[in-house]
Design a protein around this motif. Structure first.
Motif, PDB file in Angstrom:
ATOM      1  N   GLY A  20       0.787  -1.086  -0.134  1.00  0.00           N
ATOM      2  CA  GLY A  20       0.140   0.040   0.006  1.00  0.00           C
ATOM      3  C   GLY A  20       0.859   1.178  -0.033  1.00  0.00           C
ATOM      4  O   GLY A  20       1.923   1.399   0.759  1.00  0.00           O
ATOM      5  N   VAL A  21       0.411   2.214  -0.811  1.00  0.00           N
ATOM      6  CA  VAL A  21       1.009   3.620  -0.887  1.00  0.00           C
ATOM      7  C   VAL A  21       0.264   4.434  -0.599  1.00  0.00           C
ATOM      8  O   VAL A  21      -1.056   4.429  -0.937  1.00  0.00           O
ATOM      9  CB  VAL A  21       2.017   3.690  -2.320  1.00  0.00           C
ATOM     10  N   GLN A  68       1.446  15.646   4.007  1.00  0.00           N
ATOM     11  CA  GLN A  68       1.930  14.262   4.242  1.00  0.00           C
ATOM     12  C   GLN A  68       0.772  13.382   4.526  1.00  0.00           C
ATOM     13  O   GLN A  68      -0.262  13.393   5.443  1.00  0.00           O
ATOM     14  CB  GLN A  68       2.739  14.232   5.864  1.00  0.00           C
ATOM     15  N   ASN A  69       0.641  12.481   3.708  1.00  0.00           N
ATOM     16  CA  ASN A  69      -0.263  11.353   3.570  1.00  0.00           C
ATOM     17  C   ASN A  69       0.096   9.943   4.107  1.00  0.00           C
ATOM     18  O   ASN A  69       1.165   9.608   3.556  1.00  0.00           O
ATOM     19  CB  ASN A  69      -0.965  11.344   2.169  1.00  0.00           C
ATOM     20  N   PRO A  70      -0.706   9.265   4.611  1.00  0.00           N
ATOM     21  CA  PRO A  70      -0.133   8.070   5.143  1.00  0.00           C
ATOM     22  C   PRO A  70      -0.348   6.836   4.033  1.00  0.00           C
ATOM     23  O   PRO A  70      -1.173   7.433   2.934  1.00  0.00           O
ATOM     24  CB  PRO A  70      -1.231   7.575   6.485  1.00  0.00           C
ATOM     25  N   ARG A  71       0.062   5.794   4.090  1.00  0.00           N
ATOM     26  CA  ARG A  71      -0.027   4.767   3.170  1.00  0.00           C
ATOM     27  C   ARG A  71      -1.371   4.429   3.231  1.00  0.00           C
ATOM     28  O   ARG A  71      -2.129   4.052   4.076  1.00  0.00           O
ATOM     29  CB  ARG A  71       0.956   3.685   3.474  1.00  0.00           C
ATOM     30  N   ALA A  72      -2.018   3.863   2.091  1.00  0.00           N
ATOM     31  CA  ALA A  72      -3.239   3.480   2.116  1.00  0.00           C
ATOM     32  C   ALA A  72      -3.124   1.648   2.487  1.00  0.00           C
ATOM     33  O   ALA A  72      -1.821   1.424   2.288  1.00  0.00           O
ATOM     34  CB  ALA A  72      -3.828   3.545   0.687  1.00  0.00           C
ATOM     35  N   LYS A  73      -4.094   1.075   2.470  1.00  0.00           N
ATOM     36  CA  LYS A  73      -4.116  -0.195   2.558  1.00  0.00           C
ATOM     37  C   LYS A  73      -3.625  -0.851   1.359  1.00  0.00           C
ATOM     38  O   LYS A  73      -4.003  -0.344   0.102  1.00  0.00           O
ATOM     39  CB  LYS A  73      -5.245  -0.829   3.070  1.00  0.00           C
ATOM     40  N   GLY A  77      -2.836  -2.620   7.690  1.00  0.00           N
ATOM     41  CA  GLY A  77      -3.045  -3.150   6.371  1.00  0.00           C
ATOM     42  C   GLY A  77      -2.362  -2.690   5.218  1.00  0.00           C
ATOM     43  O   GLY A  77      -2.809  -2.934   3.913  1.00  0.00           O
ATOM     44  N   GLU A  78      -1.264  -1.973   5.427  1.00  0.00           N
ATOM     45  CA  GLU A  78      -0.548  -1.391   4.501  1.00  0.00           C
ATOM     46  C   GLU A  78       0.096  -2.605   3.583  1.00  0.00           C
ATOM     47  O   GLU A  78       0.426  -2.510   2.319  1.00  0.00           O
ATOM     48  CB  GLU A  78       0.716  -0.439   4.836  1.00  0.00           C
TER      49      GLU A  78
END
Length: 618
Positions: A156-157, A176-181, A245-246
């Motif tokens: 996940g990105v 700053q975005n977190p990684r998606a699953k 869940g990344e």
């Protein structure tokens, strides 16, 4: 097509990037009120279909592969070949799948596409609705493909679909975005395809610009990957996952992904504009080779094109030694014996070559290619082996001469194109020669993608055959695998169709389908097409296939050397025997670690965005 567009894209970009000149002077003649002559405005760009097509050509050109399109050097890092080029670069045969192997993280590319989508929405007032939908669909297809390349390497990105604009506050957190699953990225790809697939009204039938079938091909491949990861990751003794869940997809999602893959594959197979390449009356092996070279081929779904002024050096790098023109180059990749033996015999028996009998004695063959007789025709279309032809001429692959001494054969070798004392060939002009450079070290050369046009191996013209990203052969195998996982009986029909048309097998040659058969079919059908590395990863068997053990014939590249028997007065005189070898230049068994299932994320990325979670084992 994009052929002419590629030629002019750099001219367009020169105009797009030109900077308007400033003047400091009196404006008596109204000069500063005139439209600048050296700048293209957003309104001009986004209302000119040719300029938009120029941008698209650039984006198509930047689409990523593991090794880069026709990149000879890193292709040797795949399982099925070794490096036989310059000795100073022999590190290719001592490859270490480092933590960053296969890493890809190109958000500059995604930003360019997002910016284009937003600008077109804002400025393209003069384009009709059909044009806008077409261009929008192409930009989004490329972006979906980029996200697929990201997720299959990194997990996940961050899913970024709009411009990230800094507000100047000194607080970068909004950027700053977190990684998606991992599953969310695959779902994004699927949803994008559903949104755009019916909007490609101007590129139906194109092989170099995206259309509905191209989008479905991406669905076929990407959803198969997602289903495989959901199923096989969960079957590992210690599944690879992160808390958020990344990395890792729940096993419960596998069936849904396999269904989405099969749905797309069936739609493509049913489309009459595409068919498996088969020229009646032409040998199957020749047909399989030509499907990659014939730009009118109806099997190709989507390809990166090359033409005059935009060429590649794959033929120059890999042409059979005696056909080379320059004093260096050629014969850089030597296919493995393991690959050659993965092609079954047409009678259905396993492809293991019969070089010795049960007692360990050499088997003598009347002809040098006798050991390869009645093999899957795809072997001929993929690999140049002893006794086969290239550019309508026999290749000269012979390692040496076998003489009978002291109750056994003694194997003798010489320089390339050397002559034995009996006046016949000692070592052929094409080798093989162990521990040499620019000549096969395994006894095999690559045929797939290597042009038979002599001028394509000459600098600076080089070769212009295209690189297929998607073709129908893969789609049939995707359908077979997805159907098999869904326990549908038609799975074997898809496999049998490919084996019959491309391999020359009789109809319905496979009666009982297994995972091993599916996986071997992908290996032989898709050899050197940038699938093998990722297939073994998604099945979660890469660490078992490339286990780093010298005793593993798949982790180690071996060769097969043919020798002519010189034994006057004996019935075997003039026949050929074969010796299995481990080339001296192949230094270390392939070793794939658990850390390689997901590439590491560059520390600079993590430093800039503390919301990014590291991948397991890194």
């Amino acid at each position: 097509g994009l052929g002419d567009v590629y030629k002019r894209q750099y001219i367009i970009f020169a105009l797009l990037l030109a900077v308007a000149t400033s003047f400091v002077s009196c404006d008596e003649d109204g000069w500063l009120q005139r439209d600048p002559k050296d700048r293209i405005t957003d309104e001009q760009l986004w209302n000119d279909p040719n300029m938009i097509l120029g941008l698209l050509a650039n984006y198509y050109d930047r689409m990523p592969q593991l090794a880069g399109v026709f990149n000879t050097g890193t292709n040797t890092e795949f399982d099925d070949a070794m490096w036989s080029g310059h000795v100073d670069q022999n590190w290719h045969n001592d490859i270490n799948y480092a933590d960053d192997y296969g890493r890809y993280w190109d958000y500059g590319y995604i930003r360019d596409i997002n910016l284009s989508l937003e600008n077109m929405e804002k400025f393209s007032v003069k384009l009709n609705e059909t044009q806008k939908k077409q261009f929008n669909a192409e930009f989004r297809f490329i972006r979906a493909y980029v996200y697929f390349e990201l997720v299959k390497r990194m997990g996940g990105v961050p899913l970024i679909t709009t411009q990230l604009i800094y507000n100047g506050s000194g607080d970068p957190s909004s950027l700053q975005n977190p990684r998606a699953k991992e599953s969310e990225v695959y779902d994004f790809i699927y949803n994008e395809i559903q949104d755009i697939k019916d909007n490609f009204t101007q590129t139906e039938g194109s092989r170099t610009r995206a259309n509905k079938i191209t989008a479905l091909a991406l669905q076929s491949r990407a959803m198969l990957y997602a289903g495989s990861i959901a199923k096989y990751n969960s079957q590992m003794s210690a599944p690879i996952s992160t808390a958020g869940g990344e990395v890792g997809i729940p096993a419960s999602m596998a069936v849904g992904y396999y269904e989405k893959s099969l749905e797309a594959s069936k739609a493509i197979i049913a489309n009459e504009n595409y068919e498996l390449y088969d020229i009646a009356g032409s040998p199957k092996g020749e047909n399989f080779y030509k499907l990659f070279m014939d730009k009118s081929c109806k099997e190709i779904i989507f390809a990166k094109d090359f033409m005059t002024g935009k060429v590649h050096g794959f033929t120059y790098d890999n042409v059979v030694r005696s056909f080379r023109v320059d004093i260096e180059g050629s014969s850089i990749l030597s296919p493995s014996l393991s690959l050659v033996e993965s092609y079954d015999y047409l009678d259905g028996s396993k492809g293991t070559l019969r070089d010795k009998d049960a007692e360990g004695n050499y088997i003598a063959y009347d002809k040098i290619d006798g050991i390869f007789a009645n093999k899957d025709a795809r072997l001929y279309g993929t690999v140049v082996y002893p006794g086969s032809a290239f550019r309508s001429s026999p290749v000269q692959i012979q390692a040496g001469v076998a003489t009978w001494e002291d109750g056994g054969y003694k194997l003798k070798v010489g320089d390339l194109a050397s002559v034995y004392s009996d006046g016949e060939t000692l070592t052929g002009a094409d080798g093989p020669r162990d521990n040499d450079q620019y000549v096969s070290n395994t006894g095999f050369y690559i045929r797939k993608y290597v042009s038979e046009n002599p001028q394509d191996g000459v600098r600076p013209s080089l070769a212009s055959n295209w690189y297929p990203w998607f073709r129908l052969g893969e789609i049939y195998l995707n359908a077979a695998e997805a159907a098999f996982e869904l326990e549908k009986p038609e799975a074997k029909d898809y496999i049998n169709k490919v084996r019959e048309v491309h391999g020359g097998f009789p109809a319905n040659s496979i009666q009982t389908l297994t995972n091993d058969i599916i996986r071997n079919e992908r290996r032989v059908e898709l050899a050197f097409e940038d699938h093998r590395y990722f297939d073994l990863k998604r099945w979660r068997i890469a660490d078992k296939v490339w286990d780093g053990l010298d005793s593993n014939p798949v982790a180690v590249v071996h060769g097969l050397y043919p020798y002519r028997i010189s034994r006057p007065g004996h019935p075997d005189n003039g026949k050929f025997i074969y010796e299995r070898v481990r080339p001296t230049r192949f230094k270390k068994a392939r070793f794939f670690r658990m850390a390689n299932y997901y590439s590491s994320i560059d520390q600079a990325v993590i430093n800039n965005n503390p919301k990014i979670v590291k991948n397991p084992f890194h």
